[in-house]
Write a protein that holds these residues in place. Structure first.
Motif, PDB file in Angstrom:
ATOM      1  N   LYS A 127      27.443  14.400  26.279  1.00 18.21           N
ATOM      2  CA  LYS A 127      28.829  13.982  26.052  1.00 18.21           C
ATOM      3  C   LYS A 127      29.785  14.568  27.093  1.00 18.21           C
ATOM      4  CE  LYS A 127      28.551  15.474  21.769  1.00 18.21           C
ATOM      5  NZ  LYS A 127      28.888  15.789  20.355  1.00 18.21           N
ATOM      6  N   GLN A 132      31.202  10.403  32.011  1.00 19.79           N
ATOM      7  CA  GLN A 132      32.102   9.248  31.930  1.00 19.79           C
ATOM      8  C   GLN A 132      32.754   8.964  33.276  1.00 19.79           C
ATOM      9  OE1 GLN A 132      34.758   9.918  28.526  1.00 19.79           O
ATOM     10  NE2 GLN A 132      33.214  11.327  27.718  1.00 19.79           N
ATOM     11  N   GLU A 160      24.717  15.036  11.801  1.00 19.99           N
ATOM     12  CA  GLU A 160      25.070  15.392  13.177  1.00 19.99           C
ATOM     13  C   GLU A 160      24.905  14.197  14.114  1.00 19.99           C
ATOM     14  OE1 GLU A 160      24.143  18.827  16.549  1.00 19.99           O
ATOM     15  OE2 GLU A 160      22.945  18.731  14.717  1.00 19.99           O
ATOM     16  N   SER A 163      27.740  11.814  13.587  1.00 23.48           N
ATOM     17  CA  SER A 163      28.968  12.298  14.214  1.00 23.48           C
ATOM     18  C   SER A 163      28.948  12.035  15.717  1.00 23.48           C
ATOM     19  CB  SER A 163      29.118  13.802  13.944  1.00 23.48           C
ATOM     20  OG  SER A 163      30.209  14.331  14.656  1.00 23.48           O
ATOM     21  N   THR A 164      27.800  12.260  16.339  1.00 22.54           N
ATOM     22  CA  THR A 164      27.669  12.020  17.782  1.00 22.54           C
ATOM     23  C   THR A 164      27.856  10.543  18.094  1.00 22.54           C
ATOM     24  OG1 THR A 164      26.184  13.911  18.066  1.00 22.54           O
ATOM     25  CG2 THR A 164      26.103  12.188  19.747  1.00 22.54           C
ATOM     26  N   ALA A 166      29.416   8.320  16.329  1.00 18.36           N
ATOM     27  CA  ALA A 166      30.806   7.925  16.067  1.00 18.36           C
ATOM     28  C   ALA A 166      31.679   8.252  17.276  1.00 18.36           C
ATOM     29  CB  ALA A 166      31.326   8.631  14.820  1.00 18.36           C
ATOM     30  N   TYR A 167      31.432   9.411  17.889  1.00 14.20           N
ATOM     31  CA  TYR A 167      32.184   9.792  19.089  1.00 14.20           C
ATOM     32  C   TYR A 167      31.897   8.823  20.234  1.00 14.20           C
ATOM     33  CZ  TYR A 167      33.280  12.288  23.392  1.00 14.20           C
ATOM     34  OH  TYR A 167      33.755  12.612  24.637  1.00 14.20           O
ATOM     35  N   LEU A 168      30.622   8.480  20.416  1.00 17.24           N
ATOM     36  CA  LEU A 168      30.248   7.554  21.498  1.00 17.24           C
ATOM     37  C   LEU A 168      30.847   6.172  21.256  1.00 17.24           C
ATOM     38  CD1 LEU A 168      26.505   8.613  21.963  1.00 17.24           C
ATOM     39  CD2 LEU A 168      28.405   9.054  23.530  1.00 17.24           C
ATOM     40  N   ARG A 169      30.866   5.735  20.000  1.00 20.26           N
ATOM     41  CA  ARG A 169      31.479   4.443  19.697  1.00 20.26           C
ATOM     42  C   ARG A 169      32.978   4.460  19.991  1.00 20.26           C
ATOM     43  NH1 ARG A 169      27.632   4.033  14.904  1.00 20.26           N
ATOM     44  NH2 ARG A 169      26.409   2.135  15.266  1.00 20.26           N
ATOM     45  N   SER A 170      33.607   5.609  19.747  1.00 18.65           N
ATOM     46  CA  SER A 170      35.050   5.702  20.009  1.00 18.65           C
ATOM     47  C   SER A 170      35.356   5.553  21.488  1.00 18.65           C
ATOM     48  CB  SER A 170      35.590   7.045  19.499  1.00 18.65           C
ATOM     49  OG  SER A 170      35.131   8.126  20.314  1.00 18.65           O
ATOM     50  N   LEU A 171      34.365   5.858  22.333  1.00 17.72           N
ATOM     51  CA  LEU A 171      34.528   5.698  23.779  1.00 17.72           C
ATOM     52  C   LEU A 171      34.263   4.268  24.227  1.00 17.72           C
ATOM     53  CD1 LEU A 171      32.716   8.926  25.049  1.00 17.72           C
ATOM     54  CD2 LEU A 171      35.182   8.576  24.755  1.00 17.72           C
TER      55      LEU A 171
END
Length: 629
Positions: A127, A132, A160, A163-164, A166-171
């Motif tokens: 991450k 990016q 976990e 959560s990871t 979800a963060y990647l989808r937010s990007l």
């Protein structure tokens, strides 16, 4: 070029000194793998993912290769070496870098699917903001990247990983899971991860056009995907029939050798053969409609259990059972030839008695095994298995049976699974197949007609019926009548093309053939001829000599009835004139009545177009009548 992975991949000249105090401490395999990673000798290949609806590529899966003619050329060899040498993450990051750069350089359209293990996703470096920046530098926004979560290791911490992701989808990244159907764990992955894309394991796709069980599995997966708003990708499409079946199931995306093989510089659009298949208006005949697909063998019930060698002792057997609470039986082999079967409860019961384990623990396992287990070949049908089990001793129902291929051990099957499958087949047959011929019954017939009409396919609906069949039954009995019906079913299946034509059994001596074959008239003529020839042995010499059957008519008068003949009424069906299977069946039945007005076996072709629902009329083209002696 800016490289965000530089902190993960040391400079080539310092690799061995930094990582290993001495080259003697590492294997040649590890050194070879290090050399490939840090020497940037890995290369990317890309396999297209087809969009069946848009007739284009929706993206490409990035795959990795080692150098040509190198022991670590194949991905299996590469990742196998990485696992053995605890270099999995290092290799994954190198693969990701190689694939991203190659994809950007080739300017391939659509999305890029990249594989990532759960360990890689959970690694904080995955991450990193620099990653990016690196992708933006390559011109690859996260919206073009689909992270394909591989199942090469168990996920132990779903919160976990969620959560990871979800963060990647937010990007902007999307998520896919691979090899659905390979195991129960990836069903849980689907439930927990809720991916945008789900790849069905190639085992269920290759040959789906001829395998009823695979077809039903994939159909269920497709239904589940629609419920979850996920996109299905069918892997392992290797033939035109596979692609046609996948397309007609409503699966939008496919991948496989028939579409395109992985290549370092793949074409950016499908080849003409694939486009022709997608543009074809012919409708796939789903496998449950093919008579031969009803043959289910022991291979379907096969479950592989690692066998134990005949020279192993009872303590080893006990440890196997103790380590696996679900293990009920353990096959014993000599080489790869099965010699016995050990039942869990029998062994544990004997060991539970005082001093029995001390006395027999080191004795050969053959002491407590059943030396005469039930052994069947993998090609034995389910019906044969059921008969064998019903005649065998009761304990075989609980112990199950060993499955072999040419006498060599391949796995075991359980009596419980066999009984469940037989029950399921009987229920399915009662609903969807005629019990006499095992051909599809009214439900699948109607479904296939509606699919043809929906697709706008021009087809011929041919209603086949036997003339003078009741007098035959009265003279020869219903058993002989059933034999004639089965003969007719076999003839119709033989003249039809299983890839294009649907043969259904309405009931009694009534059949319906839905032809997409262009030469359907010749096929019908062949059926008439074959029936007239093959039905002769069913009559006795006297009836053949007089050319008919002596029996009573409806008024009780003794009359001479003609010998049974085959009548086929054919209807050329087009969706612009018919809207449902109700209209087709009614019009085909009317054509059959016209054929039955002729003496002997005949084919009547109704070419008149209906002026209103269920009502045929003349349009200047007279109907055709073909007679066959």
């Amino acid at each position: 070029m800016f490289n965000p992975f530089s902190h993960l991949i040391p400079e080539r000249q310092t690799t061995q000194d930094a990582a290993f105090p001495s080259s003697l401490q590492v294997s040649d395999e590890a050194l070879a793998l290090k050399a490939l990673i840090h020497g940037q000798q890995l290369s990317a290949v890309f396999q297209p993912l087809l969009d069946c609806r848009a007739h284009s590529y929706m993206g490409f899966e990035g795959l990795i290769r080692g150098p040509e003619n190198h022991p670590l050329h194949s991905p299996d060899a590469l990742f196998g070496a990485a696992r053995r040498n605890q270099m999995g993450l290092e290799l994954e990051y190198a693969c990701l870098q190689t694939i991203l750069i190659a994809f950007a350089h080739l300017r391939l359209p659509g999305k890029l699917f990249v594989n990532a293990s759960p360990a890689c996703l959970l690694d904080p470096r995955f991450k990193d903001v620099e990653n990016q920046t690196f992708m933006r530098h390559l011109g690859l926004p996260p919206s073009r990247i689909v992270i394909e979560v591989t199942e090469n290791q168990d996920i132990t911490d779903f919160p976990e990983i969620q959560s990871t992701l979800a963060y990647l989808r937010s990007l902007g990244f999307q998520i896919a899971i691979d090899d659905l159907g390979e195991g129960f764990s990836n069903l849980r992955m689907w439930s927990e991860i809720r991916p945008e894309y789900v790849k069905i394991d190639r085992h269920f796709i290759t040959g789906i056009g001829q395998d009823d069980l695979k077809f039903q599995f994939v159909k269920a997966m497709q239904d589940l995907a629609e419920t979850c708003s996920a996109h299905i990708i069918a892997e392992g499409i290797e033939t035109a029939t596979d692609l046609q079946t996948v397309r007609d199931l409503g699966i939008a995306h496919g991948q496989g050798f028939f579409i395109a093989r992985p290549h370092a510089s793949p074409l950016k659009s499908p080849n003409q053969e694939v486009l022709d298949m997608l543009c074809s208006r012919r409708v796939a005949v789903f496998p449950q409609a093919i008579a031969s697909s009803s043959i289910t063998t022991a291979r379907t019930l096969l479950h592989y259990i690692e066998p134990i060698a005949h020279h192993a002792d009872n303590d080893q057997v006990f440890l196997r059972f103790e380590s696996d609470p679900q293990l009920e039986v353990l096959p014993v082999v000599e080489g790869d030839i099965p010699v016995g079967l050990i039942n869990r409860h029998t062994l544990i019961d004997r060991f539970s008695r005082p001093f029995r384990r001390e006395l027999y623990g080191k004795k050969p396992c053959t002491l407590f095994m059943d030396p005469a287990p039930l052994v069947v070949d993998e090609n034995a049908t389910v019906q044969e298995l059921g008969l064998i089990l019903s005649r065998a001793a009761r304990h075989y129902l609980f112990d199950g049976f060993i499955v072999t291929c040419q006498g060599r051990y391949t796995g075991v099957g359980s009596g419980h699974d066999l009984m469940a499958l037989i029950t399921e087949m009987q229920i399915s047959a009662a609903r969807y197949a005629n019990p006499l011929t095992q051909l599809p019954g009214n439900v699948p017939i109607n479904e296939h007609i509606d699919r043809l009409l929906k697709a706008g396919v021009r087809f011929a609906a041919c209603y086949a019926d036997l003339d003078n069949f009741k007098p035959f039954n009265d003279v020869y009995g219903y058993r002989r009548g059933d034999d004639v019906i089965q003969l007719l079913g076999q003839i119709l299946v033989e003249v039809a093309d299983a890839r294009l034509d649907f043969v259904g059994h309405i009931g009694g001596d009534d059949f319906l053939i839905l032809f997409q074959s262009n030469d359907w008239e010749a096929r019908c003529a062949r059926a008439l001829k074959m029936f007239d020839e093959q039905v002769m042995p069913f009559f006795n010499a006297e009836d053949l000599e007089r050319g008919g059957l002596i029996g009573e008519n409806r008024r009780g008068e003794v009359v001479l009835h003609p010998l049974p003949a085959l009548s086929i009424g054919a209807l050329i069906a087009e969706s612009c004139y018919y809207e449902s299977h109700h209209e087709i069946s009614t019009a085909a039945a009317e054509a059959k009545k016209q054929a039955k007005k002729q003496r002997g076996s005949s084919l009547f072709i109704e070419r008149r177009r209906p002026i209103s629902q269920n009502l045929p009329h003349h349009d200047g083209n007279p109907p055709d009548l073909i007679l066959a002696s």
